[in-house]
Design an enzyme around this catalytic site. Structure first.
Site, PDB file in Angstrom:
ATOM      1  N   TYR A   1       1.056  -2.226 -13.090  1.00 45.50           N
ATOM      2  CA  TYR A   1      -0.316  -2.378 -13.573  1.00 45.50           C
ATOM      3  C   TYR A   1      -0.515  -1.747 -14.956  1.00 45.50           C
ATOM      4  O   TYR A   1      -1.563  -1.205 -15.262  1.00 45.50           O
ATOM      5  CB  TYR A   1      -1.316  -1.806 -12.550  1.00 45.50           C
ATOM      6  CG  TYR A   1      -1.115  -2.394 -11.178  1.00 45.50           C
ATOM      7  CD1 TYR A   1      -1.529  -3.695 -10.914  1.00 45.50           C
ATOM      8  CD2 TYR A   1      -0.461  -1.682 -10.173  1.00 45.50           C
ATOM      9  CE1 TYR A   1      -1.312  -4.266  -9.668  1.00 45.50           C
ATOM     10  CE2 TYR A   1      -0.232  -2.251  -8.931  1.00 45.50           C
ATOM     11  CZ  TYR A   1      -0.668  -3.536  -8.684  1.00 45.50           C
ATOM     12  OH  TYR A   1      -0.441  -4.110  -7.450  1.00 45.50           O
TER      13      TYR A   1
ATOM     14  N   CYS B   1     -12.160   2.142 -29.966  1.00 42.72           N
ATOM     15  CA  CYS B   1     -13.534   2.597 -30.174  1.00 42.72           C
ATOM     16  C   CYS B   1     -14.317   2.476 -28.876  1.00 42.72           C
ATOM     17  O   CYS B   1     -15.043   1.514 -28.628  1.00 42.72           O
ATOM     18  CB  CYS B   1     -14.174   1.830 -31.325  1.00 42.72           C
ATOM     19  SG  CYS B   1     -13.419   2.373 -32.865  1.00 42.72           S
ATOM     20  N   GLU B   2     -14.106   3.458 -28.065  1.00 42.44           N
ATOM     21  CA  GLU B   2     -14.523   3.521 -26.665  1.00 42.44           C
ATOM     22  C   GLU B   2     -13.964   4.873 -26.222  1.00 42.44           C
ATOM     23  O   GLU B   2     -12.966   5.297 -26.780  1.00 42.44           O
ATOM     24  CB  GLU B   2     -13.787   2.400 -25.917  1.00 42.44           C
ATOM     25  CG  GLU B   2     -14.250   2.060 -24.550  1.00 42.44           C
ATOM     26  CD  GLU B   2     -15.388   1.041 -24.565  1.00 42.44           C
ATOM     27  OE1 GLU B   2     -16.309   1.267 -23.801  1.00 42.44           O
ATOM     28  OE2 GLU B   2     -15.347   0.070 -25.331  1.00 42.44           O
TER      29      GLU B   2
ATOM     30  N   ARG C   1      -5.202   2.285 -16.423  1.00 43.54           N
ATOM     31  CA  ARG C   1      -5.298   2.948 -15.115  1.00 43.54           C
ATOM     32  C   ARG C   1      -6.003   4.301 -15.163  1.00 43.54           C
ATOM     33  O   ARG C   1      -6.841   4.584 -14.299  1.00 43.54           O
ATOM     34  CB  ARG C   1      -3.913   3.093 -14.468  1.00 43.54           C
ATOM     35  CG  ARG C   1      -3.236   1.758 -14.176  1.00 43.54           C
ATOM     36  CD  ARG C   1      -1.960   1.924 -13.370  1.00 43.54           C
ATOM     37  NE  ARG C   1      -2.235   2.278 -12.001  1.00 43.54           N
ATOM     38  CZ  ARG C   1      -2.085   3.484 -11.479  1.00 43.54           C
ATOM     39  NH1 ARG C   1      -1.605   4.466 -12.196  1.00 43.54           N
ATOM     40  NH2 ARG C   1      -2.394   3.714 -10.221  1.00 43.54           N
TER      41      ARG C   1
ATOM     42  N   GLY D   1       0.806  -1.206   0.000  1.00 43.47           N
ATOM     43  CA  GLY D   1       0.000   0.000   0.000  1.00 43.47           C
ATOM     44  C   GLY D   1       0.840   1.256   0.000  1.00 43.47           C
ATOM     45  O   GLY D   1       0.326   2.349   0.187  1.00 43.47           O
TER      46      GLY D   1
ATOM     47  N   GLU E   1       4.833  -6.816   1.062  1.00 40.90           N
ATOM     48  CA  GLU E   1       4.539  -7.271  -0.311  1.00 40.90           C
ATOM     49  C   GLU E   1       4.326  -6.110  -1.264  1.00 40.90           C
ATOM     50  O   GLU E   1       3.249  -5.969  -1.832  1.00 40.90           O
ATOM     51  CB  GLU E   1       3.244  -8.088  -0.320  1.00 40.90           C
ATOM     52  CG  GLU E   1       3.197  -9.245   0.599  1.00 40.90           C
ATOM     53  CD  GLU E   1       1.771  -9.757   0.767  1.00 40.90           C
ATOM     54  OE1 GLU E   1       0.823  -9.022   0.466  1.00 40.90           O
ATOM     55  OE2 GLU E   1       1.623 -10.900   1.209  1.00 40.90           O
ATOM     56  N   PRO E   2       5.297  -5.259  -1.460  1.00 41.00           N
ATOM     57  CA  PRO E   2       5.081  -4.120  -2.349  1.00 41.00           C
ATOM     58  C   PRO E   2       5.090  -4.529  -3.823  1.00 41.00           C
ATOM     59  O   PRO E   2       5.865  -5.403  -4.224  1.00 41.00           O
ATOM     60  CB  PRO E   2       6.275  -3.211  -2.048  1.00 41.00           C
ATOM     61  CG  PRO E   2       7.345  -4.152  -1.593  1.00 41.00           C
ATOM     62  CD  PRO E   2       6.655  -5.292  -0.903  1.00 41.00           C
ATOM     63  N   GLY E   3       4.212  -3.933  -4.596  1.00 44.68           N
ATOM     64  CA  GLY E   3       4.223  -4.123  -6.043  1.00 44.68           C
ATOM     65  C   GLY E   3       4.566  -2.789  -6.696  1.00 44.68           C
ATOM     66  O   GLY E   3       5.676  -2.557  -7.180  1.00 44.68           O
TER      67      GLY E   3
ATOM     68  N   TYR F   1      -9.166   3.905 -12.863  1.00 40.67           N
ATOM     69  CA  TYR F   1      -8.973   4.470 -11.525  1.00 40.67           C
ATOM     70  C   TYR F   1      -8.895   5.993 -11.525  1.00 40.67           C
ATOM     71  O   TYR F   1      -8.565   6.575 -10.484  1.00 40.67           O
ATOM     72  CB  TYR F   1      -7.659   3.953 -10.915  1.00 40.67           C
ATOM     73  CG  TYR F   1      -7.527   2.467 -10.829  1.00 40.67           C
ATOM     74  CD1 TYR F   1      -8.503   1.690 -10.199  1.00 40.67           C
ATOM     75  CD2 TYR F   1      -6.413   1.823 -11.346  1.00 40.67           C
ATOM     76  CE1 TYR F   1      -8.358   0.322 -10.103  1.00 40.67           C
ATOM     77  CE2 TYR F   1      -6.264   0.446 -11.246  1.00 40.67           C
ATOM     78  CZ  TYR F   1      -7.240  -0.293 -10.626  1.00 40.67           C
ATOM     79  OH  TYR F   1      -7.088  -1.648 -10.525  1.00 40.67           O
TER      80      TYR F   1
HETATM   81  C1  LIG Z   1      -1.967  -6.224  -5.064  1.00 42.23           C
HETATM   82  C2  LIG Z   1      -1.396  -6.771  -3.828  1.00 42.23           C
HETATM   83  C3  LIG Z   1      -0.201  -6.260  -3.317  1.00 42.23           C
HETATM   84  C4  LIG Z   1       0.568  -5.121  -3.961  1.00 42.23           C
HETATM   85  O1  LIG Z   1      -0.064  -3.881  -3.880  1.00 42.23           O
HETATM   86  P1  LIG Z   1       0.675  -2.571  -4.409  1.00 42.23           P
HETATM   87  O2  LIG Z   1      -0.255  -1.468  -4.149  1.00 42.23           O
HETATM   88  O3  LIG Z   1       0.975  -2.742  -5.846  1.00 42.23           O
HETATM   89  O4  LIG Z   1       1.952  -2.438  -3.657  1.00 42.23           O
HETATM   90  C5  LIG Z   1       0.319  -6.861  -2.180  1.00 42.23           C
HETATM   91  N1  LIG Z   1      -0.315  -7.887  -1.566  1.00 42.23           N
HETATM   92  C6  LIG Z   1      -1.474  -8.398  -2.029  1.00 42.23           C
HETATM   93  C7  LIG Z   1      -2.117  -9.533  -1.324  1.00 42.23           C
HETATM   94  C8  LIG Z   1      -2.053  -7.854  -3.167  1.00 42.23           C
HETATM   95  O5  LIG Z   1      -3.218  -8.357  -3.620  1.00 42.23           O
END
Ligand SMILES: *Cc1c(COP(=O)(O)O)cnc(C)c1O
Length: 406
Positions: free
Chosen positions: A361, A333-334, A303, A223, A264-266, A307
């Site tokens: 994403y 086409c949207e 995105r 997050g 768990e950062p993405g 969002y």
């Molecule tokens: C999507 C997700 C994340 C990563 O979230 P980010 O906002 O991209 O950092 C981490 N853990 C879980 C379980 C997720 O579903």
């Protein structure tokens, strides 16, 4: 020296060589984000489980594996991508939502950590494995966080996690089957600004932990907010590291044992590393606005439409051009508007525009809508361009179709 921001000449070279639209990632930025997070928690040796749904190209997975990262996965195919990229099963956590029990069993057979998100699966898991296979429990602490409702997962109506108010029920199931719970987890949403929110969630998990004697780790999910606009406020990682780090050490003393601290950062890891390059196909003046129509759309970067997210856009072909106001739209086409009323250096047909912060994403949410190809991906590593995914071809579009003889 590694540079974190790719210069325009490098990006233009990519567009020239690999054509547009194309995603470009800078490995130096991915590595520096990873290291920054690790460093702010020292002396605690945190474990980062990179959430690969943000960007799951094997080259990126291998890069992070080499740095020492683990992996957070949300589908059995992400688990398989991770194993294929060289991660050990023990380095992977599987955190699915609303999957059938067969998918959980498949993940158990592959040997990865299992994170359970609902009471039904917890019961089935207990009944199938009892004390033979440990698992982690995903709790929903019901703290409000997240940039908007679609990416906020901790609220009372959220489908994610087991409510903290169901803790007694969870404990009953665990006791009945003699289950071993090796981790507690929360992930309250994306784009949390305030490190106080993490701490609030942490206290709830620390409190719950007293009822779980077999814990090996506590996983605080993700997050972390990154800057999409210049001057955007972001999660203060340094402040978070200090505050949560200290509190975690205290907690471990209370618990009586050192546990591992996981994240768990993405988005935080890969967002800023990515640029998405598109070509201005058409400049279209209407009575009300000047549109720039580009050779991409919501099929490649959804995105902004999904969002309302902001991506900074620059005209890298004409950086010295006079600034004018444009509305940037896709070719689908949207109604696929990337941005309204943006100041860009004068855009001419054929110019290359760059979407910043497109690493997370972007490609993973892309589609073939309008029968268009998904873009190519290029990784810049130590000054060299590496094509890491080819643009699709017409054969790819029809490869799974089955002919009917009429
Ligand atoms: C999507 C997700 C994340 C990563 O979230 P980010 O906002 O991209 O950092 C981490 N853990 C879980 C379980 C997720 O579903």
């Amino acid at each position: 020296m590694m540079t974190e921001n790719l210069d325009y000449s490098m990006l233009l070279k990519v567009a020239e060589q690999f054509d547009s639209p194309v995603y470009v990632y800078n490995s130096a930025k991915i590595i520096s984000q990873y290291k920054r997070l690790i460093n702010v928690f020292k002396p605690i040796n945190i474990k980062v489980k990179y959430a690969c749904k943000a960007l799951n190209n094997t080259a990126i997975l291998k890069l992070l594996k080499k740095e020492g990262s683990g992996l957070d996965t949300v589908s059995i195919n992400e688990v398989k991508l991770g194993l294929r990229a060289g991660f050990q099963p023990s380095e992977i956590i599987f955190t699915p939502n609303c999957v059938g029990f067969e998918e959980i069993q498949e993940a158990v057979n592959l040997g990865v950590h299992i994170n359970i998100d609902n009471i039904s699966i917890l019961e089935q898991f207990g009944s199938a494995y009892a004390d033979k296979v440990p698992c982690c429990v995903r709790l929903n602490p019901h703290i409000l966080a997240g940039g908007n409702n679609k990416i906020s997962t901790g609220h009372i109506d959220s489908k994610f996690g087991i409510s903290i108010h169901q803790l007694r029920h969870v404990l009953r199931i665990i006791k009945t089957y003699g289950m071993q719970i090796n981790g507690l987890h929360m992930h309250t949403g994306s784009d949390i600004l305030d490190s106080g929110v993490f701490l609030q969630g942490a206290e709830i998990l620390f409190d719950a932990a007293k009822d779980f004697p077999d814990l090996k780790f506590i996983d605080f999910g993700s997050g972390f907010k990154v800057a999409y606009k210049p001057n955007d406020i972001t999660t203060d990682i340094e402040e978070l590291g200090k505050a949560l780090g200290e509190r975690f050490l205290e907690f471990c003393k209370e618990y009586g044992r050192d546990l591992e601290l996981w994240f768990e950062p993405g988005k935080y890891i890969v967002s800023e590393s990515g640029s998405f390059l598109v070509k201005a196909n058409i400049i279209k003046q209407t009575t009300a606005t000047v549109f720039v129509g580009v050779d991409s759309g919501l099929n490649h970067l959804i995105r902004p439409m999904l969002y309302d997210s902001y991506h900074h856009i620059t005209n890298i072909s004409n950086p010295e051009g006079k600034e004018r106001i444009y509305t940037i739209v896709g070719n689908i086409c949207e109604t696929d508007t990337f941005a309204w009323d943006r100041k860009l250096n004068e855009v001419r047909e054929g110019d290359i525009l760059c979407f910043n912060n497109a690493g997370a994403y972007g490609i993973t949410m892309s589609s073939n809508y309008n029968a268009r190809f998904r873009p190519a991906e290029v990784l810049i590593h130590k000054g060299q361009m590496h094509l890491i995914r080819k643009r699709e071809t017409f054969e790819d579009l029809i490869s799974n179709e089955v002919e009917v003889a009429f």
